[in-house]
Design a protein around this motif. Structure first.
Motif, PDB file in Angstrom:
ATOM      1  N   SER A   1     -69.553  13.290 -14.700  1.00 35.14           N
ATOM      2  CA  SER A   1     -67.993  13.317 -14.057  1.00 35.14           C
ATOM      3  C   SER A   1     -67.985  11.945 -13.796  1.00 35.14           C
ATOM      4  O   SER A   1     -68.712  11.128 -13.257  1.00 35.14           O
TER       5      SER A   1
ATOM      6  N   PHE B   1     -59.375   6.826 -20.821  1.00 38.81           N
ATOM      7  CA  PHE B   1     -60.925   6.469 -20.333  1.00 38.81           C
ATOM      8  C   PHE B   1     -61.738   6.478 -21.601  1.00 38.81           C
ATOM      9  O   PHE B   1     -61.666   7.046 -22.560  1.00 38.81           O
TER      10      PHE B   1
ATOM     11  N   GLY C   1     -54.972  13.722 -22.785  1.00 40.01           N
ATOM     12  CA  GLY C   1     -56.191  14.241 -23.427  1.00 40.01           C
ATOM     13  C   GLY C   1     -56.029  14.932 -24.480  1.00 40.01           C
ATOM     14  O   GLY C   1     -56.961  15.786 -24.691  1.00 40.01           O
TER      15      GLY C   1
ATOM     16  N   ARG D   1     -60.719  15.706 -19.694  1.00 38.57           N
ATOM     17  CA  ARG D   1     -60.322  15.253 -18.483  1.00 38.57           C
ATOM     18  C   ARG D   1     -59.373  16.446 -17.542  1.00 38.57           C
ATOM     19  O   ARG D   1     -58.794  16.970 -18.163  1.00 38.57           O
TER      20      ARG D   1
ATOM     21  N   ASN E   1     -56.580  15.720 -14.979  1.00 39.44           N
ATOM     22  CA  ASN E   1     -55.601  14.625 -14.121  1.00 39.44           C
ATOM     23  C   ASN E   1     -55.547  15.361 -12.650  1.00 39.44           C
ATOM     24  O   ASN E   1     -55.374  14.466 -11.882  1.00 39.44           O
TER      25      ASN E   1
ATOM     26  N   THR F   1     -60.409  13.541 -12.586  1.00 37.52           N
ATOM     27  CA  THR F   1     -61.827  13.413 -12.992  1.00 37.52           C
ATOM     28  C   THR F   1     -61.718  13.660 -14.570  1.00 37.52           C
ATOM     29  O   THR F   1     -61.111  14.308 -15.235  1.00 37.52           O
ATOM     30  N   VAL F   2     -62.685  12.840 -15.027  1.00 40.68           N
ATOM     31  CA  VAL F   2     -63.017  12.716 -16.529  1.00 40.68           C
ATOM     32  C   VAL F   2     -64.369  13.316 -16.599  1.00 40.68           C
ATOM     33  O   VAL F   2     -65.164  12.921 -15.860  1.00 40.68           O
TER      34      VAL F   2
ATOM     35  N   CYS G   1     -68.299   5.020 -17.161  1.00 39.54           N
ATOM     36  CA  CYS G   1     -66.961   5.384 -17.319  1.00 39.54           C
ATOM     37  C   CYS G   1     -66.190   4.069 -17.110  1.00 39.54           C
ATOM     38  O   CYS G   1     -66.420   3.377 -16.273  1.00 39.54           O
TER      39      CYS G   1
END
Length: 121
Positions: free
Chosen positions: A20, A33, A54, A71, A73, A77-78, A95
């Motif tokens: 994460s 990302f 995404g 992800r 939003n 968090t990705v 990341c």
């Protein structure tokens, strides 16, 4: 601006981990990302990336079919879901956030501190 990566650990070959990356201090929605990794004694290499919406993702040949980037939003968090892990996946995983999803480190403006993934044989 801060990116906090977590989820690394020790796993046996064939196992799974989910990394994460939580962002704070900036609008995550407006950033693509990327995930990179660096094994001991090797250069940092690109693993995967995801665009702002995404709906577009990309993977290196070495992880394609085993890793999945996503992800959320709303949670800033990705994620990087890693399945069928191999000893050669052992590395510190980073990341990064930037204006576009790309394979080059120079395309990313913000970096997390890294989380160690160790895959035993």
């Amino acid at each position: 601006v801060q990116l906090q990566a977590s989820g690394g650990g020790l796993v046996q070959a064939g196992g799974s981990l989910r990394l994460s990356c939580v962002g704070s201090g900036f609008t995550l929605d407006y950033h693509a990302f990327g995930w990179f990794r660096q094994a001991p004694g090797k250069e940092r290499e690109w693993v995967s990336c995801i665009n702002m919406n995404g709906d577009e993702t990309a993977y290196s040949n070495s992880v394609k079919g085993r890793f999945t980037v996503s992800r959320d939003n709303a949670k800033s968090t990705v994620y990087l879901q890693m399945n069928s892990l191999k000893p050669e996946d052992t590395a510190v995983y980073y990341c990064a956030a930037g204006g576009r999803a790309g394979v080059s480190r120079s395309e990313y403006d913000y970096w997390g501190q890294g989380t160690l993934v160790t895959v035993s044989s």
